[in-house]
Design a protein around this motif. Structure first.
Motif, short mmCIF file in Angstrom:
data_model
loop_
_atom_site.label_atom_id
_atom_site.label_comp_id
_atom_site.label_asym_id
_atom_site.label_seq_id
_atom_site.Cartn_x
_atom_site.Cartn_y
_atom_site.Cartn_z
N GLY A 420 4.78 -8.46 3.32
CA GLY A 420 4.30 -7.63 4.42
C GLY A 420 2.87 -7.98 4.77
N ALA A 421 2.29 -7.20 5.68
CA ALA A 421 0.96 -7.52 6.18
C ALA A 421 -0.12 -6.58 5.67
CB ALA A 421 0.97 -7.49 7.71
N THR A 422 0.24 -5.36 5.21
CA THR A 422 -0.77 -4.38 4.82
C THR A 422 -0.89 -4.28 3.31
OG1 THR A 422 0.71 -2.46 4.67
CG2 THR A 422 -0.12 -3.05 6.88
N LEU A 423 -1.98 -3.66 2.88
CA LEU A 423 -2.17 -3.43 1.45
C LEU A 423 -1.07 -2.52 0.91
CD1 LEU A 423 -3.75 -3.74 -1.17
CD2 LEU A 423 -5.34 -1.98 -0.35
N ARG A 424 -0.63 -1.56 1.69
CA ARG A 424 0.48 -0.70 1.27
C ARG A 424 1.75 -1.53 1.05
NH1 ARG A 424 -0.26 4.51 1.32
NH2 ARG A 424 -2.26 5.19 2.17
#
Length: 445
Positions: A420-424
């Protein structure tokens, strides 16, 4: 319950975790104030598919700057620059709840989250440092329980401010001329024991909803704050048994707040010294240790214990008893004393075990030995991953990425690419629902 996946951050401690790292031939003494140094390390971490880089911070000079580099630059400013030079690695900055105000901090981290397209994290600390207190007009550090009472309200207020914009509040409708749906921008109207804030925030909601909330603290008060508010925890554990017990206890606390048992990502600190053979790793560790001034490591230990260095005899165990100071960093104090008592160490032996004042666990060995250690802790439930602290930066991290990460990947423990792209996304954490969109109320309601 989500499937467990190993998580790895790098704690970017200027020249490295050893106080003497800056003295090695390939180290740059000025790296602690050069943004190119931080960018290079972040790019290495991203090449290794690490979850995040992590910046510590203390708003004071609390170390012996004649002996070593220190955390000089403000972390969110550094990470804003790093964000422009990277695309995936998470960006976690430490900021104190004792010497900030909730609105300004919420705005700063929400801005970093937008600038980085959803890669920001906030490490919540309360700052037990007397020098920091004096920089903000106080006689010294405030009492431990009082700091954490403030921190709890502070963190909850920041979360409310991050929710003050709903996801679809920005319209930008050129035809109608309507720019913002003001019905989806909410006042917080908080009035509490420590803070008042009307809101809303000036920053719209980011791709990941909130920056990820980290917390670093193992005291009773720290664990309660983590259980109630944190999503990832930077912990201290010297043995698998201690790490597993801490994880079980913290997850049980989180459950009492109505949170899922796997709602927390627990990341003990791990300092690494890597060599192509065990002997090479030991030689590197010896070289680093021999360059640490004895007076520095002794003063650092005395500071952790809040005693006069004259009370420490190098060839005797720690004094007994050692009362827990009410305003100290309880996590480091308790971890240091436990290590010394459990291993029966003299002060001299303890200093070496701490690497001159590190506090976290140090593992020296081959890439295979490091990978074995990480796997053992992960499979035992003693860690969801680690906040890595390489002995020397950047080359200690480069060795980890090039030699240890492939082993972890081949064992099926660590990602081969970002999903994915986010830290989450990296941490497997859900995107928080907006309390106002769900019909929630402000903290003061």
């Amino acid at each position: 319950m989500r499937a467990r996946t190993l998580h790895l951050n790098v704690n970017l401690l200027h020249s490295g975790v050893y106080p003497s790292a800056w003295r090695l031939p390939d180290s740059r003494p000025d790296a602690f104030m050069d943004i190119d140094h931080f960018v290079r390390i972040a790019r290495v971490a991203e090449r290794g598919k690490l979850d995040a880089i992590f910046l510590a911070d203390t708003p004071a000079i609390n170390d012996r700057i004649d002996d070593r580099p220190f955390n000089a630059l403000e972390p969110t400013v550094v990470l804003a620059s790093v964000a422009a030079a990277t695309s995936h690695v998470g960006l976690v900055a430490t900021a104190s709840t004792t010497y900030n105000e909730p609105y300004n901090l919420a705005r700063r981290f929400a801005s970093l989250d937008l600038v980085s397209r959803g890669r920001a994290g906030w490490n919540v600390v309360t700052t037990a440092d007397a020098a920091a207190g004096r920089n903000f007009g106080f006689a010294g550090a405030s009492e431990h329980g009082a700091r954490y009472a403030r921190a709890r309200e502070f963190t909850e207020l920041v979360h409310a401010l991050w929710d003050s914009w709903e996801d679809d509040a920005v319209l930008g409708d050129k035809a109608s001329g309507r720019f913002i749906d003001t019905g989806k921008v909410h006042a917080v109207n908080h009035r509490g024991a420590h803070f008042s804030a009307a809101g809303p925030l000036t920053v719209p909601r980011s791709p990941q909803g909130h920056p990820v909330t980290f917390q670093a603290g193992g005291s009773e008060d720290g664990r309660e704050l983590a259980a109630a508010t944190a999503e990832a925890v930077f912990s201290l554990a010297q043995t698998i048994e201690d790490g597993a017990a801490y994880a079980r206890e913290l997850r049980a606390r989180a459950a009492r707040y109505g949170r899922a048992p796997d709602a927390l990502v627990i990341l003990p600190g791990l300092a690494t010294v890597i060599g192509s053979t065990e002997a090479e790793a030991r030689r590197r560790q010896d070289e680093l240790w021999d360059l640490v001034p004895e007076s520095y490591s002794l003063a650092r230990l005395a500071g952790t214990l809040r005693i006069d260095p004259a009370q420490l005899d190098l060839d005797k165990p720690l004094p007994d008893p050692l009362p827990l100071p009410p305003d100290a960093n309880h996590t480091m104090f308790l971890g240091t004393v436990a290590l010394a008592r459990r291993e029966g160490l003299t002060v001299r032996q303890l200093l070496r075990a701490l690497g001159g004042g590190v506090g976290h666990r140090i593992v020296a060995g081959t890439p295979e030995a490091i990978a074995d250690d990480i796997e053992a802790w992960f499979r035992a439930g003693a860690a969801d991953g680690f906040n890595l602290m390489p002995d020397v930066l950047p080359d200690g991290l480069e060795t980890f990425v090039d030699a240890v990460v492939p082993l972890l990947q081949r064992r099926g423990l660590f990602r081969r690419d970002y999903a994915g792209a986010t830290l989450r996304d990296h941490l497997g954490l859900p995107r928080p629902a907006n309390r106002y969109a769900l019909g929630g109320t402000s903290l003061s309601a």
